[in-house]
Each structure stands twice: as C-alpha cells, then as structure tokens.
Design a protein around this motif. Structure first.
Motif, PDB file in Angstrom:
ATOM      1  N   PRO A 125       0.916  -1.096   0.167  1.00 27.92           N
ATOM      2  CA  PRO A 125       0.008   0.048   0.008  1.00 27.92           C
ATOM      3  C   PRO A 125       0.843   1.358   0.028  1.00 27.92           C
ATOM      4  CG  PRO A 125      -0.009  -0.795   2.227  1.00 27.92           C
ATOM      5  CD  PRO A 125       0.836  -1.924   1.313  1.00 27.92           C
ATOM      6  N   ASN A 126       0.481   2.277  -0.699  1.00 24.36           N
ATOM      7  CA  ASN A 126       1.163   3.709  -0.621  1.00 24.36           C
ATOM      8  C   ASN A 126       0.763   4.351   0.604  1.00 24.36           C
ATOM      9  OD1 ASN A 126       2.218   3.320  -3.157  1.00 24.36           O
ATOM     10  ND2 ASN A 126       0.281   3.557  -4.203  1.00 24.36           N
ATOM     11  N   ASN A 127      -0.451   4.211   1.186  1.00 27.48           N
ATOM     12  CA  ASN A 127      -0.847   4.739   2.364  1.00 27.48           C
ATOM     13  C   ASN A 127      -1.889   4.133   2.851  1.00 27.48           C
ATOM     14  OD1 ASN A 127      -3.278   5.706   0.932  1.00 27.48           O
ATOM     15  ND2 ASN A 127      -2.018   6.827  -0.179  1.00 27.48           N
ATOM     16  N   ILE A 128      -2.192   4.622   4.264  1.00 24.77           N
ATOM     17  CA  ILE A 128      -3.320   4.040   4.819  1.00 24.77           C
ATOM     18  C   ILE A 128      -4.698   4.001   4.465  1.00 24.77           C
ATOM     19  CG2 ILE A 128      -4.117   5.695   6.366  1.00 24.77           C
ATOM     20  CD1 ILE A 128      -3.811   1.964   7.476  1.00 24.77           C
ATOM     21  N   VAL A 129      -5.077   4.992   3.675  1.00 27.13           N
ATOM     22  CA  VAL A 129      -6.379   5.082   2.679  1.00 27.13           C
ATOM     23  C   VAL A 129      -6.624   3.930   1.753  1.00 27.13           C
ATOM     24  CG1 VAL A 129      -7.346   6.476   1.312  1.00 27.13           C
ATOM     25  CG2 VAL A 129      -6.056   7.632   2.928  1.00 27.13           C
ATOM     26  N   GLU A 130      -5.288   3.541   1.089  1.00 29.19           N
ATOM     27  CA  GLU A 130      -5.484   2.198   0.176  1.00 29.19           C
ATOM     28  C   GLU A 130      -5.983   1.324   1.062  1.00 29.19           C
ATOM     29  OE1 GLU A 130      -2.765   3.358  -3.458  1.00 29.19           O
ATOM     30  OE2 GLU A 130      -2.284   1.683  -2.172  1.00 29.19           O
ATOM     31  N   VAL A 131      -5.593   0.943   2.144  1.00 29.92           N
ATOM     32  CA  VAL A 131      -6.114  -0.176   2.990  1.00 29.92           C
ATOM     33  C   VAL A 131      -7.246  -0.286   3.463  1.00 29.92           C
ATOM     34  CG1 VAL A 131      -5.142  -1.504   5.251  1.00 29.92           C
ATOM     35  CG2 VAL A 131      -3.342  -0.418   3.759  1.00 29.92           C
ATOM     36  N   THR A 132      -8.149   0.960   3.731  1.00 33.96           N
ATOM     37  CA  THR A 132      -9.370   1.085   4.023  1.00 33.96           C
ATOM     38  C   THR A 132     -10.254   1.030   2.752  1.00 33.96           C
ATOM     39  OG1 THR A 132      -9.282   3.658   4.084  1.00 33.96           O
ATOM     40  CG2 THR A 132      -8.364   2.396   6.142  1.00 33.96           C
ATOM     41  N   THR A 133      -9.941   1.060   1.422  1.00 31.87           N
ATOM     42  CA  THR A 133     -10.568   1.025   0.420  1.00 31.87           C
ATOM     43  C   THR A 133     -10.889  -0.142  -0.215  1.00 31.87           C
ATOM     44  OG1 THR A 133      -9.501   3.135  -0.202  1.00 31.87           O
ATOM     45  CG2 THR A 133     -10.638   2.119  -1.831  1.00 31.87           C
ATOM     46  N   ALA A 134     -12.132  -0.655   0.038  1.00 34.53           N
ATOM     47  CA  ALA A 134     -12.359  -2.056  -0.542  1.00 34.53           C
ATOM     48  C   ALA A 134     -12.192  -2.289  -1.778  1.00 34.53           C
ATOM     49  CB  ALA A 134     -14.229  -2.169  -0.183  1.00 34.53           C
ATOM     50  N   SER A 135     -12.393  -1.413  -2.679  1.00 35.65           N
ATOM     51  CA  SER A 135     -12.123  -1.522  -4.269  1.00 35.65           C
ATOM     52  C   SER A 135     -10.728  -2.149  -4.655  1.00 35.65           C
ATOM     53  CB  SER A 135     -12.632  -0.380  -5.114  1.00 35.65           C
ATOM     54  OG  SER A 135     -11.847   0.660  -4.910  1.00 35.65           O
ATOM     55  N   LEU A 136      -9.815  -1.855  -3.569  1.00 36.49           N
ATOM     56  CA  LEU A 136      -8.389  -2.078  -3.930  1.00 36.49           C
ATOM     57  C   LEU A 136      -8.102  -3.619  -3.561  1.00 36.49           C
ATOM     58  CD1 LEU A 136      -6.776   1.324  -3.169  1.00 36.49           C
ATOM     59  CD2 LEU A 136      -7.416   0.265  -5.189  1.00 36.49           C
ATOM     60  N   TYR A 137      -8.945  -4.215  -2.697  1.00 37.87           N
ATOM     61  CA  TYR A 137      -8.725  -5.491  -2.336  1.00 37.87           C
ATOM     62  C   TYR A 137      -8.927  -6.525  -3.453  1.00 37.87           C
ATOM     63  CZ  TYR A 137      -8.090  -3.998   2.526  1.00 37.87           C
ATOM     64  OH  TYR A 137      -7.330  -3.434   3.525  1.00 37.87           O
ATOM     65  N   ASP A 138      -7.987  -7.445  -3.595  1.00 40.23           N
ATOM     66  CA  ASP A 138      -8.258  -8.445  -4.444  1.00 40.23           C
ATOM     67  C   ASP A 138      -8.690 -10.001  -4.042  1.00 40.23           C
ATOM     68  OD1 ASP A 138      -6.616  -7.366  -6.398  1.00 40.23           O
ATOM     69  OD2 ASP A 138      -4.814  -7.865  -5.472  1.00 40.23           O
ATOM     70  N   TYR A 139      -8.974 -10.033  -2.744  1.00 38.33           N
ATOM     71  CA  TYR A 139      -9.472 -11.466  -2.044  1.00 38.33           C
ATOM     72  C   TYR A 139     -10.289 -11.231  -1.007  1.00 38.33           C
ATOM     73  CZ  TYR A 139      -5.411 -13.049  -4.861  1.00 38.33           C
ATOM     74  OH  TYR A 139      -4.499 -13.559  -5.789  1.00 38.33           O
ATOM     75  N   TRP A 140     -11.483 -11.649  -1.119  1.00 43.22           N
ATOM     76  CA  TRP A 140     -12.859 -11.567  -0.208  1.00 43.22           C
ATOM     77  C   TRP A 140     -13.269 -12.833   0.326  1.00 43.22           C
ATOM     78  CZ3 TRP A 140     -14.124  -6.720   1.608  1.00 43.22           C
ATOM     79  CH2 TRP A 140     -13.745  -5.813   0.869  1.00 43.22           C
ATOM     80  N   GLY A 141     -13.741 -12.816   1.225  1.00 42.28           N
ATOM     81  CA  GLY A 141     -14.585 -14.001   1.812  1.00 42.28           C
ATOM     82  C   GLY A 141     -15.727 -13.983   1.502  1.00 42.28           C
ATOM     83  N   GLN A 142     -16.903 -14.931   1.880  1.00 39.23           N
ATOM     84  CA  GLN A 142     -18.063 -15.065   1.351  1.00 39.23           C
ATOM     85  C   GLN A 142     -19.089 -14.377   2.476  1.00 39.23           C
ATOM     86  OE1 GLN A 142     -16.690 -17.320   3.378  1.00 39.23           O
ATOM     87  NE2 GLN A 142     -18.537 -17.475   4.989  1.00 39.23           N
ATOM     88  N   GLY A 143     -18.320 -13.693   3.622  1.00 43.95           N
ATOM     89  CA  GLY A 143     -19.234 -13.146   4.576  1.00 43.95           C
ATOM     90  C   GLY A 143     -19.928 -13.712   5.578  1.00 43.95           C
ATOM     91  N   THR A 144     -19.949 -13.274   6.800  1.00 42.14           N
ATOM     92  CA  THR A 144     -20.601 -13.869   7.726  1.00 42.14           C
ATOM     93  C   THR A 144     -21.733 -12.909   8.659  1.00 42.14           C
ATOM     94  OG1 THR A 144     -20.568 -15.390   9.750  1.00 42.14           O
ATOM     95  CG2 THR A 144     -18.913 -13.575   9.544  1.00 42.14           C
ATOM     96  N   GLN A 145     -22.802 -13.189   8.612  1.00 42.18           N
ATOM     97  CA  GLN A 145     -23.834 -12.342   9.355  1.00 42.18           C
ATOM     98  C   GLN A 145     -23.640 -12.269  10.812  1.00 42.18           C
ATOM     99  OE1 GLN A 145     -26.566 -10.683   7.748  1.00 42.18           O
ATOM    100  NE2 GLN A 145     -26.517  -9.395   9.766  1.00 42.18           N
ATOM    101  N   VAL A 146     -23.650 -10.982  11.204  1.00 42.93           N
ATOM    102  CA  VAL A 146     -23.685 -10.537  12.601  1.00 42.93           C
ATOM    103  C   VAL A 146     -24.961  -9.565  13.057  1.00 42.93           C
ATOM    104  CG1 VAL A 146     -22.688  -9.254  14.400  1.00 42.93           C
ATOM    105  CG2 VAL A 146     -21.005 -10.689  12.919  1.00 42.93           C
ATOM    106  N   THR A 147     -25.699 -10.112  13.867  1.00 37.93           N
ATOM    107  CA  THR A 147     -27.019  -9.310  14.149  1.00 37.93           C
ATOM    108  C   THR A 147     -27.167  -9.192  15.661  1.00 37.93           C
ATOM    109  OG1 THR A 147     -28.253 -10.479  12.370  1.00 37.93           O
ATOM    110  CG2 THR A 147     -29.279  -9.439  14.041  1.00 37.93           C
ATOM    111  N   VAL A 148     -26.875  -7.775  16.021  1.00 38.12           N
ATOM    112  CA  VAL A 148     -27.167  -7.207  17.319  1.00 38.12           C
ATOM    113  C   VAL A 148     -28.322  -6.904  17.628  1.00 38.12           C
ATOM    114  CG1 VAL A 148     -25.940  -6.156  19.118  1.00 38.12           C
ATOM    115  CG2 VAL A 148     -24.599  -6.865  17.148  1.00 38.12           C
ATOM    116  N   SER A 149     -29.140  -7.343  18.400  1.00 41.58           N
ATOM    117  CA  SER A 149     -30.576  -7.155  19.225  1.00 41.58           C
ATOM    118  C   SER A 149     -30.429  -6.078  20.304  1.00 41.58           C
ATOM    119  CB  SER A 149     -31.596  -8.279  19.311  1.00 41.58           C
ATOM    120  OG  SER A 149     -30.935  -8.949  20.419  1.00 41.58           O
ATOM    121  N   SER A 150     -31.532  -5.214  20.274  1.00 40.03           N
ATOM    122  CA  SER A 150     -31.439  -4.222  21.452  1.00 40.03           C
ATOM    123  C   SER A 150     -31.957  -4.904  22.773  1.00 40.03           C
ATOM    124  CB  SER A 150     -32.355  -3.147  21.024  1.00 40.03           C
ATOM    125  OG  SER A 150     -32.040  -2.569  20.113  1.00 40.03           O
TER     126      SER A 150
END
Length: 128
Positions: free
Chosen positions: A103-128
């Motif tokens: 990365p050139n800077n921390i902004v790139e690390v926080t930018t989703a479009s610059l990532y090559d590999y992703w997981g499928q995701g896991t749902q987190v639900t927080v109730s009141s």
C-alpha cells in the motif's frame, strides 16, 4: 488463487461479544494486510479494521475502536476479529479481505475496491 472463509457470526444482544474467524486457503497468509469490512442493508461497504502481516500494526475505524480487536495467527492461516460491547448499529454482513500489494498509504488499506481477495461474509446481528 487465495480463498478466504469467514465464520463466527450470529445473533447476540447488545453488550455481548462475538469472535469472527477468517481462514485462508490456496496461498500463504502473507499479504501486506488483512482487513475486515462490513455492509449493512442499504449501506455501502464499510472498513472496520486492518492488521499488518506481522500483527504488529493495527488500524481501526473510529466506530469500533476500543471495542473490537483484530489479530492474526500466520501459522494457522487465520485472522480474527474479537467484537465486544456490541451495538445494534454493528449489525451487518462482515467480510474479511487480504491486501496483497504494497500500500502507498493507509487510505488504500481502507478502500474496499483495492482488495483482490474476499470471503463470502458472515452475518452479525445485534439486538437491543
């Protein structure tokens, strides 16, 4: 090709805790950074936290700083996100991602479009 698989999501009450895991396969767990993003319904994908390859440097979104802890175990090819003091606004699908280029800077690390590999995701639900 690197593949990432998240696990550990679920339903918890506000104030509770969850630990998410991200296991890497198809390549070494040696990217420049491993990160967690989240996406709630109707919202854009949001940066949550990132950690360097050595685990010596971490960076958090302001919304989770002090409540979430990111870590990694390179021997097990696994990254973790320990989530505590959960709030309803933390509800989202959580994704892990690996930043493989220098990365050139921390902004790139926080930018989703610059990532090559992703997981499928896991749902987190927080109730009141």
């Amino acid at each position: 090709q690197v593949q990432l698989v998240e696990s550990g999501g679920g339903l918890v009450q506000a104030g509770g805790s969850l630990r998410l895991s991200c296991t890497t396969s198809g390549g070494t767990f040696s990217g420049y950074a491993m990160s967690w993003f989240r996406q709630a319904p109707g919202k854009e994908r949001e940066f949550v936290a990132a950690i360097s390859w050595s685990g010596g440097n971490s960076y958090y979104a302001n919304s989770v700083r002090g409540r979430f802890t990111i870590s990694r175990d390179n021997a097990e090819n696994t990254g973790y996100l320990q989530m505590s003091s959960l709030k309803p606004e933390d509800t989202a699908v959580y994704y892990c991602a690996e930043f493989t280029r220098m990365p050139n800077n921390i902004v790139e690390v926080t930018t989703a479009s610059l990532y090559d590999y992703w997981g499928q995701g896991t749902q987190v639900t927080v109730s009141s």
